[in-house]
Write an enzyme that holds these catalytic residues in place. Structure first.
Site, mmCIF file in Angstrom:
data_model
loop_
_atom_site.group_PDB
_atom_site.id
_atom_site.type_symbol
_atom_site.label_atom_id
_atom_site.label_comp_id
_atom_site.label_asym_id
_atom_site.label_seq_id
_atom_site.Cartn_x
_atom_site.Cartn_y
_atom_site.Cartn_z
ATOM 1 N N SER A 116 0.828 -1.207 -0.042
ATOM 2 C CA SER A 116 0.026 0.049 -0.218
ATOM 3 C C SER A 116 0.989 1.321 0.083
ATOM 4 O O SER A 116 2.067 1.358 0.866
ATOM 5 C CB SER A 116 -0.946 -0.066 1.216
ATOM 6 O OG SER A 116 -1.416 1.006 1.314
ATOM 7 N N TYR A 140 -1.932 0.678 9.916
ATOM 8 C CA TYR A 140 -2.317 -0.041 8.805
ATOM 9 C C TYR A 140 -1.152 -0.206 7.674
ATOM 10 O O TYR A 140 -0.661 -1.331 7.438
ATOM 11 C CB TYR A 140 -3.479 0.289 8.001
ATOM 12 C CG TYR A 140 -3.469 -0.315 6.585
ATOM 13 C CD1 TYR A 140 -3.983 -1.352 6.095
ATOM 14 C CD2 TYR A 140 -3.372 0.458 5.624
ATOM 15 C CE1 TYR A 140 -3.918 -1.846 5.004
ATOM 16 C CE2 TYR A 140 -3.302 0.145 4.233
ATOM 17 C CZ TYR A 140 -3.742 -1.000 3.740
ATOM 18 O OH TYR A 140 -3.889 -1.297 2.714
ATOM 19 N N LYS A 144 1.893 -3.043 6.594
ATOM 20 C CA LYS A 144 2.418 -3.264 5.191
ATOM 21 C C LYS A 144 3.931 -3.271 4.971
ATOM 22 O O LYS A 144 4.544 -4.133 4.308
ATOM 23 C CB LYS A 144 1.696 -2.325 4.246
ATOM 24 C CG LYS A 144 -0.076 -2.831 4.218
ATOM 25 C CD LYS A 144 -0.292 -4.043 3.307
ATOM 26 C CE LYS A 144 -1.634 -4.280 3.593
ATOM 27 N NZ LYS A 144 -2.111 -5.425 2.646
HETATM 28 N N1 UFG Z 1 -12.803 10.336 3.446
HETATM 29 C C1 UFG Z 1 -13.903 10.959 3.941
HETATM 30 N N2 UFG Z 1 -15.091 10.352 4.346
HETATM 31 C C2 UFG Z 1 -15.394 9.172 4.498
HETATM 32 C C3 UFG Z 1 -14.124 8.343 3.931
HETATM 33 C C4 UFG Z 1 -13.228 8.891 3.390
HETATM 34 O O1 UFG Z 1 -13.700 12.209 3.814
HETATM 35 O O2 UFG Z 1 -16.469 8.536 4.611
HETATM 36 C C5 UFG Z 1 -11.716 10.840 3.012
HETATM 37 C C6 UFG Z 1 -10.528 10.489 3.934
HETATM 38 O O3 UFG Z 1 -10.220 11.254 4.917
HETATM 39 C C7 UFG Z 1 -9.466 10.545 2.766
HETATM 40 C C8 UFG Z 1 -10.131 10.151 1.450
HETATM 41 O O4 UFG Z 1 -11.477 10.455 1.584
HETATM 42 O O5 UFG Z 1 -8.808 11.804 2.623
HETATM 43 C C9 UFG Z 1 -9.754 8.654 1.106
HETATM 44 O O6 UFG Z 1 -9.923 8.016 2.280
HETATM 45 P P1 UFG Z 1 -10.413 6.117 2.152
HETATM 46 O O7 UFG Z 1 -10.605 5.935 3.402
HETATM 47 O O8 UFG Z 1 -11.164 5.843 1.043
HETATM 48 O O9 UFG Z 1 -8.787 5.887 1.747
HETATM 49 P P2 UFG Z 1 -7.414 6.065 2.471
HETATM 50 O O10 UFG Z 1 -6.714 7.299 1.448
HETATM 51 O O11 UFG Z 1 -7.449 6.443 3.890
HETATM 52 O O12 UFG Z 1 -6.626 4.766 2.215
HETATM 53 C C10 UFG Z 1 -6.778 3.857 1.153
HETATM 54 C C11 UFG Z 1 -6.985 2.640 1.208
HETATM 55 C C12 UFG Z 1 -5.705 2.250 1.808
HETATM 56 C C13 UFG Z 1 -4.468 2.733 1.269
HETATM 57 C C14 UFG Z 1 -4.337 3.989 0.689
HETATM 58 C C15 UFG Z 1 -3.213 4.472 -0.072
HETATM 59 O O13 UFG Z 1 -7.822 2.300 1.971
HETATM 60 O O14 UFG Z 1 -5.563 0.669 2.035
HETATM 61 O O15 UFG Z 1 -5.781 4.409 0.104
HETATM 62 O O16 UFG Z 1 -3.416 5.771 -0.566
HETATM 63 F F1 UFG Z 1 -3.329 2.312 1.772
#
Ligand code: UFG
Length: 325
Positions: A116, A140, A144
């Protein structure tokens, strides 16, 4: 060629299993259905119901003899990992140790691992290439990175060749509609936006609008899951042909903010997406954008479906049938 896809009934795993099948591989899926779904299994793949926390179940599955395995069986919610790290230590780190031990014993000498972009933490420069410092900001990402280190040692000590693929933000669904299962209780942005658009959940929480980005919300690099899946096949073929391990980023090299994603989703779905800005979520870096130059160079990888409109429209096809109003 025979491939064992561990975690192959999950969202990414089912796309990966489909890609290997499409390339003519003989595929066996191993899954415990904790987050994977029965409807994600394919008639043209074998299936073993098993859990990576049960070494004897891995041993039995691997006894069939495989040319390689793909390991996608992990917990993946960055936010949750900050609240329940023990779950992530067990499932991700201990689970991988079980897989490596059993694969070594069974003579399976090739593994493709779902890593990741979370291994990098907050970017010290953009776009992020593979040499960027690894300082995970959430637990997390730490799991990884630890697994990648284990893989390096198994390569040196046991000749286990690996392809560690550092996904940026996986999104979208097979454009041919061959994946049937929707993720239950999704934690990622796009499926949550789709649930709101379909009326399954009332509103979206936007986690922070005070980041140092162009509109204050976090920027991510969204990459289509079918593009990711294709790279698993080419990475496997690379380590097979070159007898050499590989660590690569996979991202579209385009940054999209949370506000931009929501706006585009409103326009493509034609549905309201009520959203409210709430506080920041722990462990969220402000901006992640990949350099995928190494994947391009070594794997010839070119994303086909990772533009924002295809990401949203292929996901909406899965959710629009739930529209109730
Ligand atoms: N977000 C919101 N509201 C939500 C969910 C997410 O505002 O209900 C925002 C988060 O704060 C973040 C963005 O949307 O800024 C993306 O969030 P995600 O939870 O979809 O994804 P992450 O970037 O946290 O993580 C994802 C994967 C990980 C990976 C990462 C790598 O879940 O496994 O991308 O970029 F490591």
């Amino acid at each position: 060629m025979r491939i064992l896809v561990i975690g192959g009934a999950g969202y990414i795993g089912s796309h990966v299993a489909r890609a290997f099948l499409d390339h003519g591989y003989e595929v066996t899926v191993f899954d415990n259905f904790q987050t994977g779904l029965r409807e994600n299994l394919f008639n043209d793949a074998a299936f073993v119901h098993g859990d990576i926390m049960r070494p004897e179940q891995l041993r039995a599955a691997m006894a069939g003899g495989f040319d390689g395995c793909v390991h996608l069986a992990a917990l993946k919610a960055a936010g949750q990992s900050m609240l329940q790290p023990e779950l992530y230590s067990e499932a991700n780190i201990a689970g991988t140790i079980n897989i490596l031990s059993q694969a070594s014993a069974a003579g399976i000498a090739r593994i493709i691992f779902s890593s990741s972009a979370a291994v990098y933490g907050s970017p010290q420069y953009l776009p992020i290439d593979e040499d960027h410092p690894k300082e995970p900001e959430n637990f997390y990402g730490f799991t990884k990175l630890e697994i990648e280190r284990l893989l390096e040692w198994y390569d040196r000590l046991k000749g286990m060749r690996y392809g560690a693929i550092r996904y940026f933000n996986a999104a979208g669904y097979d454009v041919r509609g061959r994946i049937k299962g929707l993720e239950l209780n999704p934690e990622n942005l796009l499926p949550i936006v789709m649930e709101v658009a379909a009326g399954i959940r009332p509103k979206l929480s936007i986690f922070g609008d005070d980041y140092p980005t162009r509109d204050g919300s976090c920027i991510r690099d969204y990459v289509h899951v079918s593009d990711l899946a294709e790279a698993h096949v080419t990475a496997f073929e690379y380590i097979l042909k070159n007898d050499k391990s590989l660590t690569v980023n996979l991202g579209s090299e385009t940054g999209i903010s949370v506000f931009e994603m929501v706006e585009r989703a409103r326009s493509i779905t034609g549905r309201p997406v009520p959203a409210e800005v709430t506080g920041r979520r722990a462990g969220d870096p402000s901006e992640l954008v990949a350099s995928s130059a190494k994947s391009r160079e070594l794997l010839g990888w070119v994303p086909k479906y990772s533009d924002v409109d295809t990401l949203i429209s292929s996901t909406w096809k899965m959710y629009e049938k739930y529209v109730t109003l």
